[in-house]
Design a protein around this motif. Structure first.
Motif, PDB file in Angstrom:
ATOM      1  N   SER A   1      11.618  38.936  41.515  1.00  0.00           N
ATOM      2  CA  SER A   1      12.667  39.767  40.941  1.00  0.00           C
ATOM      3  C   SER A   1      13.774  40.010  41.964  1.00  0.00           C
ATOM      4  CB  SER A   1      12.084  41.093  40.451  1.00  0.00           C
ATOM      5  OG  SER A   1      11.858  41.949  41.533  1.00  0.00           O
ATOM      6  N   PHE A   2      14.974  39.925  41.463  1.00  0.00           N
ATOM      7  CA  PHE A   2      16.141  40.105  42.338  1.00  0.00           C
ATOM      8  C   PHE A   2      17.333  40.457  41.476  1.00  0.00           C
ATOM      9  CE2 PHE A   2      19.932  38.064  44.381  1.00  0.00           C
ATOM     10  CZ  PHE A   2      20.021  38.946  45.451  1.00  0.00           C
ATOM     11  N   ASP A   3      18.127  41.404  41.988  1.00  0.00           N
ATOM     12  CA  ASP A   3      19.374  41.695  41.286  1.00  0.00           C
ATOM     13  C   ASP A   3      20.489  41.940  42.292  1.00  0.00           C
ATOM     14  OD1 ASP A   3      21.175  42.083  39.224  1.00  0.00           O
ATOM     15  OD2 ASP A   3      19.706  43.179  38.035  1.00  0.00           O
TER      16      ASP A   3
ATOM     17  N   ALA B   1       8.892  30.229  52.814  1.00  0.00           N
ATOM     18  CA  ALA B   1       8.829  29.639  54.161  1.00  0.00           C
ATOM     19  C   ALA B   1       9.419  28.234  54.152  1.00  0.00           C
ATOM     20  CB  ALA B   1       7.382  29.604  54.650  1.00  0.00           C
ATOM     21  N   GLY B   2       9.195  27.515  53.045  1.00  0.00           N
ATOM     22  CA  GLY B   2       9.743  26.165  52.928  1.00  0.00           C
ATOM     23  C   GLY B   2      11.257  26.183  52.892  1.00  0.00           C
ATOM     24  N   VAL B   3      11.826  27.159  52.196  1.00  0.00           N
ATOM     25  CA  VAL B   3      13.292  27.259  52.137  1.00  0.00           C
ATOM     26  C   VAL B   3      13.841  27.507  53.536  1.00  0.00           C
ATOM     27  CG1 VAL B   3      15.245  28.578  51.242  1.00  0.00           C
ATOM     28  CG2 VAL B   3      13.280  28.104  49.757  1.00  0.00           C
ATOM     29  N   ILE B   4      13.212  28.435  54.248  1.00  0.00           N
ATOM     30  CA  ILE B   4      13.691  28.745  55.599  1.00  0.00           C
ATOM     31  C   ILE B   4      13.587  27.514  56.501  1.00  0.00           C
ATOM     32  CG2 ILE B   4      13.219  30.112  57.679  1.00  0.00           C
ATOM     33  CD1 ILE B   4      12.505  32.446  55.833  1.00  0.00           C
TER      34      ILE B   4
ATOM     35  N   ALA C   1      19.061  23.838  42.713  1.00  0.00           N
ATOM     36  CA  ALA C   1      18.666  24.272  44.058  1.00  0.00           C
ATOM     37  C   ALA C   1      17.642  25.405  43.983  1.00  0.00           C
ATOM     38  CB  ALA C   1      19.892  24.712  44.851  1.00  0.00           C
ATOM     39  N   LEU C   2      17.830  26.317  43.041  1.00  0.00           N
ATOM     40  CA  LEU C   2      16.880  27.432  42.932  1.00  0.00           C
ATOM     41  C   LEU C   2      15.502  26.912  42.516  1.00  0.00           C
ATOM     42  CD1 LEU C   2      16.327  30.466  43.100  1.00  0.00           C
ATOM     43  CD2 LEU C   2      16.982  30.649  40.701  1.00  0.00           C
ATOM     44  N   ARG C   3      15.497  25.946  41.607  1.00  0.00           N
ATOM     45  CA  ARG C   3      14.195  25.371  41.201  1.00  0.00           C
ATOM     46  C   ARG C   3      13.507  24.727  42.399  1.00  0.00           C
ATOM     47  NH1 ARG C   3      13.789  25.607  35.778  1.00  0.00           N
ATOM     48  NH2 ARG C   3      15.797  25.881  34.751  1.00  0.00           N
ATOM     49  N   ARG C   4      14.273  24.019  43.190  1.00  0.00           N
ATOM     50  CA  ARG C   4      13.684  23.393  44.383  1.00  0.00           C
ATOM     51  C   ARG C   4      13.158  24.476  45.326  1.00  0.00           C
ATOM     52  NH1 ARG C   4      14.966  20.226  49.134  1.00  0.00           N
ATOM     53  NH2 ARG C   4      12.868  19.630  49.784  1.00  0.00           N
ATOM     54  N   ALA C   5      13.939  25.590  45.441  1.00  0.00           N
ATOM     55  CA  ALA C   5      13.514  26.684  46.331  1.00  0.00           C
ATOM     56  C   ALA C   5      12.167  27.230  45.875  1.00  0.00           C
ATOM     57  CB  ALA C   5      14.566  27.794  46.333  1.00  0.00           C
ATOM     58  N   PHE C   6      12.017  27.443  44.575  1.00  0.00           N
ATOM     59  CA  PHE C   6      10.742  27.954  44.074  1.00  0.00           C
ATOM     60  C   PHE C   6       9.621  26.961  44.356  1.00  0.00           C
ATOM     61  CE2 PHE C   6      13.137  30.808  40.952  1.00  0.00           C
ATOM     62  CZ  PHE C   6      12.904  31.945  41.717  1.00  0.00           C
TER      63      PHE C   6
ATOM     64  N   ILE D   1      18.587  32.506  46.139  1.00  0.00           N
ATOM     65  CA  ILE D   1      17.744  31.711  47.041  1.00  0.00           C
ATOM     66  C   ILE D   1      17.547  32.434  48.380  1.00  0.00           C
ATOM     67  CG2 ILE D   1      17.625  29.532  48.353  1.00  0.00           C
ATOM     68  CD1 ILE D   1      19.222  28.261  45.987  1.00  0.00           C
ATOM     69  N   ALA D   2      18.649  32.986  48.904  1.00  0.00           N
ATOM     70  CA  ALA D   2      18.550  33.698  50.185  1.00  0.00           C
ATOM     71  C   ALA D   2      17.614  34.896  50.061  1.00  0.00           C
ATOM     72  CB  ALA D   2      19.937  34.154  50.634  1.00  0.00           C
ATOM     73  N   ALA D   3      17.699  35.588  48.940  1.00  0.00           N
ATOM     74  CA  ALA D   3      16.846  36.762  48.734  1.00  0.00           C
ATOM     75  C   ALA D   3      15.382  36.335  48.649  1.00  0.00           C
ATOM     76  CB  ALA D   3      17.255  37.483  47.459  1.00  0.00           C
ATOM     77  N   TYR D   4      15.168  35.240  47.957  1.00  0.00           N
ATOM     78  CA  TYR D   4      13.801  34.728  47.811  1.00  0.00           C
ATOM     79  C   TYR D   4      13.230  34.386  49.191  1.00  0.00           C
ATOM     80  CZ  TYR D   4      10.115  31.476  46.303  1.00  0.00           C
ATOM     81  OH  TYR D   4       8.927  30.825  46.113  1.00  0.00           O
ATOM     82  N   ALA D   5      14.040  33.741  50.012  1.00  0.00           N
ATOM     83  CA  ALA D   5      13.565  33.324  51.332  1.00  0.00           C
ATOM     84  C   ALA D   5      13.299  34.506  52.249  1.00  0.00           C
ATOM     85  CB  ALA D   5      14.577  32.380  51.975  1.00  0.00           C
TER      86      ALA D   5
END
Ligand code: SF4
Ligand code: SF4
Ligand code: SF4
Ligand code: FES
Lengths: 603, 286
Positions: free
Chosen positions: A352-354, A235-238, A225-230, A304-308
């Protein structure tokens, strides 16, 4: 600020506990009262204070935990030392420490047994045990309702431990503290009666994947799912989440895509992501089972949520009463970090996310999102009034997306299956799969997953309905009762609303006639009274008056109870209308439904 | 009608209160606008010099489209809002909130409460003789002021005044939770063991008399406190060069307490220990 820390000194142990969290004091100003450690010339002219030190205010709750874990309680000297290290006024720190039920400001034995006396356990337990050398306390729901009665043994010391005991059948002389690695991973699966069913989406890995192994998670489809998100971009994830029709599973049913979009669009920064894992609604334990059985799924969904939403720092606010989930999540976060799935440049995508875990300390109200922010920031867990909403001014006053565990893990199937396939599950307005926590008088209590739209009867058929079935509590203490003849209620947000009740957090608790209804209602009233933060009058005093009225009429019915029922209605209406937050607004729901739907107190 | 003094030019918002169209500068609260429109919305925890905590909930009004009632003291007015101040629903909540308060704490020294009890037909006794009350003893632990938390409605004003909104001393905070929540210094110690600098700014803002001058407390106990016989004279403090305004409350030619005008742009009602409590020398007649 004009701070005065008093002159009580910490013991060596207390000091060590604080220093283990914050590091040794850097200057004489931070040292314990009356002790001038390594005073240097610079100390006479320079003090670490002001903004730099105040920025560490959010270490207050971890600091209180550190002391309480090591010593079992928080003394004046320990509090003063912690305050000095963080430049927090002692009166405020005292106010924070006394807010949480897991801290003690008085000496007590190093072993504390929290015995759940809440709804599911009340029926199963035989009251408080008497154990020499152990401080026994009544506890609100411990989130182990499927294995009622539950207890939690907390031992303070250099190697502090917390051991869930469920079902609780008395205390063995010295139950050995169990390490997270030592836990059989099948244990989480025991809470999933549908284990092995090919229809499971959210629960499919639980009980089959090794929760300690990142490789096993990947072997079971993890991180696709994360790969798909990237590939989609934020904007696409949202868009995908919006198209999937995902709404928050915490009870408010707010569209997740809209929340993320609103957060992502805020010009102010930084943005934060908060995962609300402070699951304290009596009867709820699904987030615990997900975190214990499939911890990497939550790490991935948070990423994924953080990325979005454009967040680089996420907080996982986890109930203090969930030691196993805490261990599993800490382990998963460490592993993910070690393998480049958290930290800088995740999967080589430049993102980057932690994640930082924060432990709650026994306060139901901290599940309310703004109270949760206050708690992380080191203040009393009192809800803030809205507006402004968290997407605009949330954690540390910055744009924040706050979602609970179940909502977040839904993002994985949305991205792997695609929005249309996900939205095809469930009904038009309640899409996707839904988790239900079934407990009480059923044959197979546990977490169930069904597509939205299944009826209450479908669910209870799976779990094994008791005979006779007296009542069903939907949505937990903040929800409402329904009758055994209402089993055709569809389990959707709109279906329950039409039936004049609520789905809430997905609690389905059944009662046979072994437990008198007035006793259950009294326990619900007591719960709200004890968990009210005390900030606003309708709730602070209203919950007390509600409990008093229920005590008065416990043994009455018919016209004899009418005056108190009228009083309850008036107070209940005011709590619902005028309280600041959801706790006070819902504190009368279950009782009202018991009177109106079940005919409690009618002759 | 304009609700608050216009400083720098601000946009005027148009909305309705009880069906009448009103205009208020951007940033004003519903309460500001109601007061400007001559509506009498009761308030307890709201303070003219403090950020509203909206904890008491006696100022609730109905706002079209809002699921719950809305605290007028803190909700900002928005263009097009439809506010109703006097509906059955709002009045019901105010009535019950007043009853809940009056049944749990001693409101005998709270200004205007009798009037509101009558206005909303509140009956605090109806929760029965066993209704839980705070039941606190007054704390007399210093010579300057008394804390009688049996009268405390937990409005948070004293905490805000002592903390980051004015005094920055942070001597007091709310401790405990729920019905057991109380204003306290650390470890609930006597005030003399705390960071308190006796500025009395908390006494200045307390809406119920839970915090009061020791002089007032003693005179009330002796039955000699008589507000009707008091005169108020505003003067300038002579201790230092700041020039704070002092309002001397004088009864029988003795200063019985000192307050400070809240609309003073320099002090907004705040003083230090000398201005607030250091008046004995004035009446030293030897
Ligand atoms: S409703 Fe209850 S929990 Fe919520 S803010 Fe008011 S007192 Fe606190
Ligand atoms: S007198 Fe001043 S310093 Fe003391 S508690 Fe009141 S506001 Fe704080
Ligand atoms: S002491 Fe007075 S100012 Fe402080 S919270 Fe109580 S009522 Fe409010
Ligand atoms: S005056 Fe508005 S809530 Fe108290």
């Amino acid at each position: 600020m004009d701070l005065r820390f008093g002159d009580s000194k910490p013991t060596d142990e207390e000091r060590a506990a604080v220093d283990a969290l914050l590091g040794p004091p850097e200057s004489a100003w931070e040292a314990p009262a009356g002790e001038w450690v390594d005073r240097s010339d610079a100390d006479l002219r320079w003090a670490r204070g002001g903004r730099a030190a105040r920025d560490r205010r959010d270490q207050l709750l971890p600091g209180l935990h550190a002391i309480n874990d090591r010593v079992g309680w928080i003394s004046e000297g320990a509090l003063a030392y912690l305050c000095r290290r963080l430049t927090v006024p002692p009166a405020e720190a005292y106010g924070v420490a006394t807010f949480y039920s897991m801290f003690s400001m008085r000496p007590r034995p190093s072993a504390v047994l929290h015995v759940c006396t809440d709804l599911a356990c009340a029926g199963a337990s035989g009251g408080l045990p008497d154990v020499p050398g152990v401080h026994v306390e009544e506890s609100p729901c411990l989130g182990m309702c499927e294995r009622a009665p539950a207890a939690l043994l907390v031992r303070a010391g250099a190697s502090a431990s917390a051991t869930p005991l469920a079902p609780f059948r008395g205390l063995a002389p010295d139950p050995a503290p169990r390490s997270p690695e030592g836990l059989e991973h099948a244990e989480a699966g025991q809470a999933v009666p549908q284990l092995g069913s090919p229809d499971l989406v959210l629960l499919r890995r639980i009980g089959t994947v090794d929760p300690a192994s990142l490789d096993d998670y990947r072997a079971h489809g993890g991180y696709a799912a994360l790969r798909r998100a990237f590939a989609l971009g934020p904007a696409g994830v949202i868009r995908e989440v919006t198209d999937a029709g995902l709404v928050g599973r915490g009870g408010a049913a707010f569209p997740t895509g809209r929340k993320w979009q609103a957060t992502a669009a805020q010009p102010d920064g930084p943005h934060y992501l908060v995962c609300n894992a402070d699951e304290s609604e009596p009867g709820t334990f699904k987030d615990r089972v997900v975190m214990e059985g499939d911890p990497y799924a939550l790490v991935e969904s948070m990423t994924i949520a953080a990325y979005a939403t454009g967040a680089h720092h996420g907080y996982l606010y986890l109930r203090g009463e969930y030691p196993t989930a805490l261990a599993r999540m800490s382990h998963a976060i460490e592993q993910a970090r070690a393998r480049g799935l958290l930290g800088d440049d995740i999967l080589g995508q430049g993102f980057s996310f932690d994640i930082e875990i924060r432990r709650g300390a026994g306060a139901y109200i901290c599940g309310e999102e703004t109270a949760l922010f206050q708690s992380i920031e080191g203040y009393r867990g009192e809800p803030r009034s809205k507006p402004p909403f968290p997407v605009e001014k949330g954690l540390f006053g910055k744009p924040t997306a706050a979602n609970n565990v179940e909502t977040l893990v839904n993002v994985l199937p949305i991205l792997t299956l695609g929005a249309p396939a996900y939205a095809a599950v469930g009904t038009g307005r309640s899409t996707g799969p839904k988790l239900f926590c079934v407990s009480g008088a059923v044959e197979r209590p546990g977490v169930y997953e069904l597509p939205f739209g299944a009826t209450l009867g479908d669910l209870l058929a799976l779990a094994g309905t008791p005979n006779p079935l007296r009542a069903i509590l939907l949505g937990g203490a903040a929800g409402g009762f329904v009758r055994p003849d209402e089993l055709d209620i569809p389990l959707t947000f709109e279906g329950t609303r039409e039936a004049g009740t609520t789905l809430g957090s997905g609690v389905v608790m059944t009662f046979d006639d072994t437990l008198p209804l007035p006793r259950i209602l009294l326990r619900i009233a007591q719960f709200f009274r004890e968990e009210s933060c005390g900030q606003c009058v309708p709730c602070r005093v209203g919950t007390v008056r509600q409990q008093e009225a229920l005590e008065r009429i416990a043994a009455r019915e018919g016209i004899a109870a009418d005056d108190d029922i009228a009083l309850l209605r008036e107070v209940g209406r005011t709590m619902r209308d005028a309280s600041i937050c959801g706790l006070g607004q819902t504190a009368w729901n279950a009782i009202e439904s018991a009177i109106d739907r079940l005919g409690a107190y009618a002759s | 009608m304009t609700a608050v003094e216009l400083g720098i030019p601000r946009r005027l918002l148009e909305f309705t209160i009880d069906g009448e169209s009103v205009r208020a500068p951007e940033g004003s609260t519903i309460l500001d606008a109601c007061r400007a429109a001559g509506k009498d919305v009761p308030t307890l925890c709201q303070g003219d010099t403090l950020t509203p905590k909206n904890a008491c909930r006696v100022c609730v009004v109905e706002v079209e489209g809002s699921r719950t009632l809305v605290p007028a003291c803190s909700r900002k007015a928005e263009p097009g809002m439809e506010v109703r101040t006097d509906t059955e629903r709002a009045r019901h909540s105010r009535k019950v909130v007043i009853e809940l308060l009056a049944s749990s704490v001693d409101l005998s020294t709270t200004p205007r409460i009798e009037e509101w009890i009558a206005e909303y037909d509140a009956k605090p006794d109806r929760f029965g003789p066993d209704a839980e009350r705070l039941g606190e003893e007054p704390r007399v632990d210093n010579d300057l002021y008394v804390r009688d938390y049996d009268k405390c409605i937990l409005c948070y004003k004293c905490v805000d005044a002592c903390g980051d909104q004015w005094q920055n001393t942070f001597a007091i905070a709310v401790a405990g939770r729920g019905f057991d929540a109380r204003i306290a210094v650390e470890h609930d110690a006597p005030l003399t063991d705390s960071a308190c600098v006796y500025c009395g700014n908390c006494v200045e803002v307390c809406p119920t008399g839970a915090l009061s001058f020791k002089s007032e407390f003693d005179m009330r106990a002796a039955g000699t406190w008589n507000e009707a016989a008091q005169t108020e004279t505003t003067t300038v403090c002579a201790y230092c060069g700041v020039g704070c305004n002092l309002t001397l409350h004088v009864q029988d030619n003795e200063i019985v307490k000192v307050t400070s005008p809240h609309d003073n742009p320099v002090t907004h009602g705040n003083l230090c220990i000398k201005g607030r409590f250091g008046y004995q020398h004035v009446q030293n007649r030897d």
